[in-house]
Design an enzyme around this catalytic site. Structure first.
Site, short mmCIF file in Angstrom:
data_model
loop_
_atom_site.label_atom_id
_atom_site.label_comp_id
_atom_site.label_asym_id
_atom_site.label_seq_id
_atom_site.Cartn_x
_atom_site.Cartn_y
_atom_site.Cartn_z
N ASP A 1 7.71 -23.34 15.93
CA ASP A 1 7.40 -21.92 16.02
C ASP A 1 7.32 -21.46 17.47
O ASP A 1 7.72 -20.36 17.83
CB ASP A 1 6.07 -21.64 15.30
CG ASP A 1 6.02 -20.25 14.69
OD1 ASP A 1 6.95 -19.47 14.89
OD2 ASP A 1 5.03 -19.96 13.99
N GLY B 1 5.55 -21.50 10.25
CA GLY B 1 6.70 -22.19 10.81
C GLY B 1 7.59 -21.24 11.59
O GLY B 1 7.28 -20.05 11.73
N SER C 1 11.15 -11.65 18.68
CA SER C 1 9.70 -11.82 18.60
C SER C 1 9.01 -10.66 19.29
O SER C 1 9.28 -10.35 20.46
CB SER C 1 9.29 -13.14 19.28
OG SER C 1 7.92 -13.11 19.65
N LYS D 1 0.97 -20.03 19.79
CA LYS D 1 2.37 -19.82 20.19
C LYS D 1 2.64 -18.36 20.56
O LYS D 1 3.49 -18.07 21.42
CB LYS D 1 3.32 -20.29 19.09
CG LYS D 1 3.16 -19.60 17.73
CD LYS D 1 4.11 -18.46 17.53
CE LYS D 1 3.91 -17.80 16.19
NZ LYS D 1 4.87 -16.67 15.98
N ASN E 1 6.03 -10.61 20.31
CA ASN E 1 5.22 -11.14 21.41
C ASN E 1 6.07 -11.30 22.67
O ASN E 1 5.67 -10.88 23.76
CB ASN E 1 4.61 -12.48 20.99
CG ASN E 1 3.64 -12.32 19.84
OD1 ASN E 1 2.51 -11.93 20.02
ND2 ASN E 1 4.10 -12.64 18.64
N ARG F 1 0.81 -1.22 0.00
CA ARG F 1 0.00 0.00 0.00
C ARG F 1 0.84 1.27 0.00
O ARG F 1 0.37 2.32 -0.42
CB ARG F 1 -0.92 0.02 1.23
CG ARG F 1 -1.96 -1.07 1.24
CD ARG F 1 -2.87 -0.93 2.44
NE ARG F 1 -2.11 -0.95 3.70
CZ ARG F 1 -2.63 -0.66 4.89
NH1 ARG F 1 -3.89 -0.30 5.00
NH2 ARG F 1 -1.87 -0.73 5.97
N GLU G 1 0.51 -9.73 17.50
CA GLU G 1 -0.60 -10.63 17.19
C GLU G 1 -1.12 -11.36 18.43
O GLU G 1 -2.32 -11.56 18.58
CB GLU G 1 -0.15 -11.66 16.14
CG GLU G 1 0.18 -11.07 14.78
CD GLU G 1 -1.05 -10.70 13.96
OE1 GLU G 1 -2.15 -10.63 14.53
OE2 GLU G 1 -0.90 -10.47 12.76
#
Length: 380
Positions: free
Chosen positions: A268, A151, A278, A215, A280, A49, A305
């Site tokens: 993962d 993965g 990560s 995960k 997270n 975009r 996420e």
């Protein structure tokens, strides 16, 4: 898969890779997948975009914002018109955040030729419906084979050529069973395979996608406890018991336990829980150190996420009567105002259970209220 009548071993087939693939989403993972496709010999059109990102890809063969220091290979063409990319491709990867999958799939449906296989490369469960990402895409796309790629993959390492493995999952039709080498899963797996990127094939979409969704939540849990000052014993326990929660939800939805012990599950999970690369894990660490959510990532609006999935996954688990105590604890801390120390101390003081679940044992934990309060204070 066919087997040799003499040895019983699988018969090897030559698989035709796709020659032209469209990648919808020019962020870090979308671009890393485009790099892999191009290195494998596919003519790859990547749609984004942001016109500045596309211009940089075409002019400089770089995307410093998303893959700093990486020179993109020949064979990648940035496009600003989604329809142009879709109408000229034999396969499509949708690589956007999970919250955008429905809207983007709807846009893709308007332009992609009938029957073109589409792989969703987002991980999560839609909050409003409880649907997996491929199910969300199927609702919008109609008559297309829909699968996923998942993965243990950090985008920058993948683009830099670090040896990496992932799973390509699609449902297998009767025709796919007869000629697996012509299936979308096999053809896309070969299209992604290079000297450094190794793709595996699966027909268990549920198992693969549940691994990718759960995960992220377990990684937040590991980050929370790491940020609070705990180390390897604690993280190993969370990873192992988190894997059990992942298996339970996958099986309840019709997935296979074997899938969850593969790349898209434990692979993962181990990667995401082991490194602050990560987002997270990084979010959990910062919250565990006492930062307010608004101050994490230096106040930048970073999409994590697992933060959203902590609600959508536990909502789904509750509807199926599947116990996911670690995920529930993360949900309570992120979305229900629970205090970190109290929430994790209560998790550790749950009734004693058996491994494996099939023993169906449960009895009271001997900890007193004072014991729990002491642990809660240590965590806080």
């Amino acid at each position: 898969m066919k087997h040799s009548p003499v040895s019983g071993s699988p018969i090897s087939h030559k698989v035709r890779p796709y020659s032209r693939v469209a990648v919808i989403g020019a962020g870090s993972w979308g671009t890393a997948l485009a790099v892999t496709l191009a290195q494998a010999g596919c003519k790859t059109m990547i749609y984004g975009r942001d016109p500045a990102v596309i211009d940089e890809i075409n002019s400089n063969a770089t995307t410093q914002r998303f893959l700093p220091g990486v020179t993109l290979p020949k064979g990648i063409f940035g496009v600003k018109d989604m329809a142009f990319a879709l109408e000229r491709s034999e396969a499509v990867l949708i690589v956007v955040p999970s919250r955008s999958v429905r809207n983007v799939a709807r846009q893709v449906a308007a332009h992609v030729p009938k029957g073109t296989p589409i792989a969703v490369c987002a991980k999560g469960i839609e909050p409003e419906t409880g649907l997996l990402m491929t199910q969300v895409a199927e609702e919008e796309l109609g008559d297309h084979p829909v699968g996923c790629v998942s993965g243990p993959t950090f985008a920058l390492e993948t683009a830099m050529g670090h040896p990496t493995a992932a799973t390509v999952a699609f449902p297998f039709t009767y025709a796919d069973r007869l000629k697996p080498h012509e299936s979308p899963a096999a053809r896309l797996a070969v299209s992604l395979t290079t000297e450094s990127f190794r793709a595996y094939v699966s027909d268990d979409l549920v198992g693969v996608e549940i691994g990718g969704a759960v995960k992220n939540i377990i990684a937040i849990a590991c980050g929370l406890m790491t940020g609070a000052g705990f180390a390897e014993n604690t993280r190993a326990a969370l990873i192992t018991r988190g894997l059990d929660e992942m298996k339970a939800l996958a099986v309840a939805l019709g997935g296979r336990r074997e899938t969850v012990t593969g790349l898209s599950g434990i692979g993962d999970l181990a990667l995401t829980c082991a490194s602050p690369t990560s987002r997270n894990m990084a979010l959990g660490q910062q919250l565990g150190q006492g930062r307010a959510r608004a101050d994490c990532f230096d106040g930048k609006p970073v999409v994590v996420e697992g933060e959203m999935n902590a609600k959508s996954v536990t909502d789904l688990a509750r509807s199926l009567n599947v116990a996911m105590p670690i995920c529930e604890t993360v949900r309570a801390i992120l979305h229900e105002g629970a205090e970190l120390g109290t929430a994790f101390a209560s998790l550790w003081a749950r009734p004693i259970e058996a491994e494996p679940r099939t023993m169906e044992l449960s009895f009271d934990h001997p900890a007193t209220d004072q014991d729990i309060a002491t642990l809660a204070e240590r965590i806080s």
